[in-house]
Design a protein around this motif. Structure first.
Motif, mmCIF file in Angstrom:
data_model
loop_
_atom_site.group_PDB
_atom_site.id
_atom_site.type_symbol
_atom_site.label_atom_id
_atom_site.label_comp_id
_atom_site.label_asym_id
_atom_site.label_seq_id
_atom_site.Cartn_x
_atom_site.Cartn_y
_atom_site.Cartn_z
ATOM 1 N N VAL A 115 69.466 4.443 84.235
ATOM 2 C CA VAL A 115 70.802 4.200 84.769
ATOM 3 C C VAL A 115 70.918 4.993 86.069
ATOM 4 O O VAL A 115 70.692 6.198 86.084
ATOM 5 N N ALA A 116 71.224 4.305 87.150
ATOM 6 C CA ALA A 116 71.362 4.953 88.461
ATOM 7 C C ALA A 116 72.796 4.785 88.930
ATOM 8 O O ALA A 116 73.340 3.677 88.905
ATOM 9 N N ILE A 117 73.420 5.886 89.356
ATOM 10 C CA ILE A 117 74.827 5.859 89.758
ATOM 11 C C ILE A 117 74.973 6.342 91.189
ATOM 12 O O ILE A 117 74.424 7.386 91.567
ATOM 13 N N GLY A 118 75.730 5.594 91.983
ATOM 14 C CA GLY A 118 76.025 5.987 93.350
ATOM 15 C C GLY A 118 77.505 5.845 93.632
ATOM 16 O O GLY A 118 78.241 5.187 92.889
ATOM 17 N N ASN A 119 77.966 6.463 94.706
ATOM 18 C CA ASN A 119 79.348 6.321 95.142
ATOM 19 C C ASN A 119 79.666 4.836 95.355
ATOM 20 O O ASN A 119 78.852 4.087 95.890
ATOM 21 N N ASP A 120 80.853 4.399 94.941
ATOM 22 C CA ASP A 120 81.171 2.972 94.978
ATOM 23 C C ASP A 120 81.170 2.391 96.392
ATOM 24 O O ASP A 120 80.694 1.273 96.613
ATOM 25 N N ALA A 121 81.696 3.137 97.360
ATOM 26 C CA ALA A 121 81.687 2.628 98.734
ATOM 27 C C ALA A 121 80.272 2.628 99.308
ATOM 28 O O ALA A 121 79.909 1.737 100.082
ATOM 29 N N ASP A 122 79.466 3.617 98.935
ATOM 30 C CA ASP A 122 78.081 3.655 99.393
ATOM 31 C C ASP A 122 77.310 2.429 98.931
ATOM 32 O O ASP A 122 76.561 1.821 99.707
ATOM 33 N N VAL A 123 77.480 2.068 97.665
ATOM 34 C CA VAL A 123 76.720 0.919 97.167
ATOM 35 C C VAL A 123 77.238 -0.372 97.797
ATOM 36 O O VAL A 123 76.457 -1.295 98.060
ATOM 37 N N ALA A 124 78.550 -0.438 98.066
ATOM 38 C CA ALA A 124 79.087 -1.609 98.766
ATOM 39 C C ALA A 124 78.511 -1.697 100.171
ATOM 40 O O ALA A 124 78.164 -2.780 100.657
ATOM 41 N N ILE A 141 76.929 1.563 111.553
ATOM 42 C CA ILE A 141 77.917 0.699 110.913
ATOM 43 C C ILE A 141 78.798 1.553 110.015
ATOM 44 O O ILE A 141 78.310 2.379 109.239
ATOM 45 N N PHE A 142 80.106 1.362 110.143
ATOM 46 C CA PHE A 142 81.069 2.051 109.286
ATOM 47 C C PHE A 142 81.709 1.022 108.375
ATOM 48 O O PHE A 142 82.252 0.022 108.843
ATOM 49 N N LEU A 143 81.605 1.237 107.075
ATOM 50 C CA LEU A 143 82.270 0.375 106.113
ATOM 51 C C LEU A 143 83.359 1.151 105.406
ATOM 52 O O LEU A 143 83.149 2.315 105.024
ATOM 53 N N CYS A 144 84.522 0.540 105.255
ATOM 54 C CA CYS A 144 85.563 1.151 104.439
ATOM 55 C C CYS A 144 86.094 0.129 103.451
ATOM 56 O O CYS A 144 86.226 -1.054 103.774
ATOM 57 N N THR A 145 86.345 0.572 102.246
ATOM 58 C CA THR A 145 86.953 -0.274 101.229
ATOM 59 C C THR A 145 88.404 0.164 101.079
ATOM 60 O O THR A 145 88.683 1.337 100.813
ATOM 61 N N ALA A 247 80.515 -7.037 96.441
ATOM 62 C CA ALA A 247 79.677 -6.043 97.119
ATOM 63 C C ALA A 247 79.339 -4.867 96.217
ATOM 64 O O ALA A 247 78.208 -4.375 96.221
ATOM 65 N N GLY A 248 80.319 -4.394 95.445
ATOM 66 C CA GLY A 248 80.058 -3.240 94.574
ATOM 67 C C GLY A 248 79.043 -3.535 93.495
ATOM 68 O O GLY A 248 78.197 -2.690 93.167
ATOM 69 N N ILE A 249 79.098 -4.740 92.925
ATOM 70 C CA ILE A 249 78.149 -5.130 91.879
ATOM 71 C C ILE A 249 76.747 -5.281 92.457
ATOM 72 O O ILE A 249 75.764 -4.756 91.920
ATOM 73 N N VAL A 250 76.660 -6.006 93.570
ATOM 74 C CA VAL A 250 75.359 -6.236 94.204
ATOM 75 C C VAL A 250 74.759 -4.919 94.678
ATOM 76 O O VAL A 250 73.572 -4.629 94.460
ATOM 77 N N GLY A 251 75.583 -4.090 95.318
ATOM 78 C CA GLY A 251 75.089 -2.818 95.820
ATOM 79 C C GLY A 251 74.643 -1.873 94.719
ATOM 80 O O GLY A 251 73.673 -1.127 94.880
ATOM 81 N N ALA A 252 75.352 -1.894 93.594
ATOM 82 C CA ALA A 252 74.952 -1.041 92.466
ATOM 83 C C ALA A 252 73.568 -1.420 91.970
ATOM 84 O O ALA A 252 72.732 -0.552 91.661
ATOM 85 N N ALA A 253 73.298 -2.722 91.903
ATOM 86 C CA ALA A 253 71.970 -3.183 91.479
ATOM 87 C C ALA A 253 70.905 -2.763 92.487
ATOM 88 O O ALA A 253 69.811 -2.318 92.108
ATOM 89 N N LEU A 254 71.214 -2.865 93.784
ATOM 90 C CA LEU A 254 70.266 -2.440 94.816
ATOM 91 C C LEU A 254 70.016 -0.936 94.743
ATOM 92 O O LEU A 254 68.899 -0.466 94.961
ATOM 93 N N TRP A 255 71.066 -0.189 94.474
ATOM 94 C CA TRP A 255 70.953 1.273 94.340
ATOM 95 C C TRP A 255 69.959 1.623 93.239
ATOM 96 O O TRP A 255 69.114 2.503 93.385
ATOM 97 N N ALA A 256 70.086 0.915 92.114
ATOM 98 C CA ALA A 256 69.167 1.162 90.992
ATOM 99 C C ALA A 256 67.755 0.741 91.345
ATOM 100 O O ALA A 256 66.780 1.444 91.027
ATOM 101 N N ALA A 257 67.624 -0.399 92.027
ATOM 102 C CA ALA A 257 66.298 -0.899 92.367
ATOM 103 C C ALA A 257 65.546 0.079 93.236
ATOM 104 O O ALA A 257 64.322 0.260 93.120
ATOM 105 N N ALA A 258 66.258 0.740 94.163
ATOM 106 C CA ALA A 258 65.629 1.701 95.061
ATOM 107 C C ALA A 258 65.151 2.946 94.337
ATOM 108 O O ALA A 258 64.347 3.713 94.882
#
Length: 260
Positions: A115-124, A141-145, A247-258
């Motif tokens: 289980v890999a956990i990252g900040n929600d905006a970071d994964v987005a 690039i600056f992203l804000c949610t 974005a949060g769901i997709v990014g969370a999966a990418l976070w884990a994959a890395a």
């Protein structure tokens, strides 16, 4: 005659990972094809328990995992600073989360690993940089949610700079997210014009601090970009997140994959 040692190969990395996005109002997830960024099937959402204590949130995450009958790796976007799976802040969640091993708790409750956990905006931000508006773009690039609070991510030449927490800069003598978050627009019943002025003031402060090349606005309100984007006056190009609420769901999966 000596026998040749049998060849060994490393196990193939999974191409589908369960992504879970923990938000202030909802906890949602779906299996994600990390090679395309597409959700495999419909996402599943449950209300975030109130109060959002560790035990209650973990139990809800376990329900999401059970819904998909999932037994593989999990990536989670979490609304706090997260260092090596441990929660360090609690601006929009229960204070009892601070110091908790969120990754370990979810792994124990679900029986899934890793289980890999990252900040929600970071994964987005990671999702947008990989499959969305930031794909193939260099510079800063600056992203804000804009949601319950203001989450932020900085991506420099495709590389994420984690845990920036720029939604908490001081603005008009207060924490920026208590002035310009989407939840404040709803709470104070602000018109789109009045709220856009607040968002513009916030993004101008970010411009003056970091001089980004692109600003991406995410969160549920990004689906209503036409109501406030024309009211912004910034020197930096501003675009709504292409992946929006996924974005949060997709990014969370990418976070884990890395981290596999």
């Amino acid at each position: 005659m000596a026998r040749r040692a049998a060849a060994t190969t490393a196990p193939a990395k999974p191409t589908v990972i369960l992504g879970i996005d923990i938000g202030g109002t909802g906890i949602k997830g779906a299996p994600v094809d990390i090679t395309t960024g597409e959700l495999i099937g419909e996402r599943f959402r449950l209300e975030t328990p109130q109060p959002a204590t560790p035990e209650a949130v973990v139990a809800t995450v376990a329900e999401v995992v059970k819904h998909f009958d999932w037994h593989g790796p999990i990536g989670v976007g979490f609304p706090a600073v997260v260092k090596y799976g441990t929660v360090s802040t609690a601006a929009n969640i229960d204070k009892s989360w601070i110091g908790k091993d969120a990754a370990g708790m979810i792994a124990e409750a679900t029986g899934c690993s890793p289980v890999a956990i990252g900040n929600d905006a970071d994964v987005a931000g990671l999702a947008e940089a990989t499959f969305g508006e930031g794909k193939g773009k260099g510079g800063l690039i600056f992203l804000c949610t804009l949601g319950t609070g203001i989450g932020t991510a900085l991506i420099l030449d495709g590389k994420l700079i984690p845990n920036t927490e720029l939604g908490h800069i001081e603005l008009k003598g207060m924490d920026a997210e208590t002035y310009a978050a989407e939840s404040i627009r709803e709470k104070e019943d602000l018109s789109w014009e009045k709220w856009a002025k607040r968002v513009n003031r916030y993004l101008t402060a970010i411009e003056n601090l970091f001089w980004p090349d692109l600003i991406i606005v995410g969160g549920g309100v990004s689906k209503k970009a036409e109501k406030f984007f024309p009211l912004l006056s910034l020197r930096t190009p501003v675009v709504p997140a292409a992946l929006q609420n996924e974005a949060g769901i997709v990014g969370a999966a990418l976070w884990a994959a890395a981290r596999l």
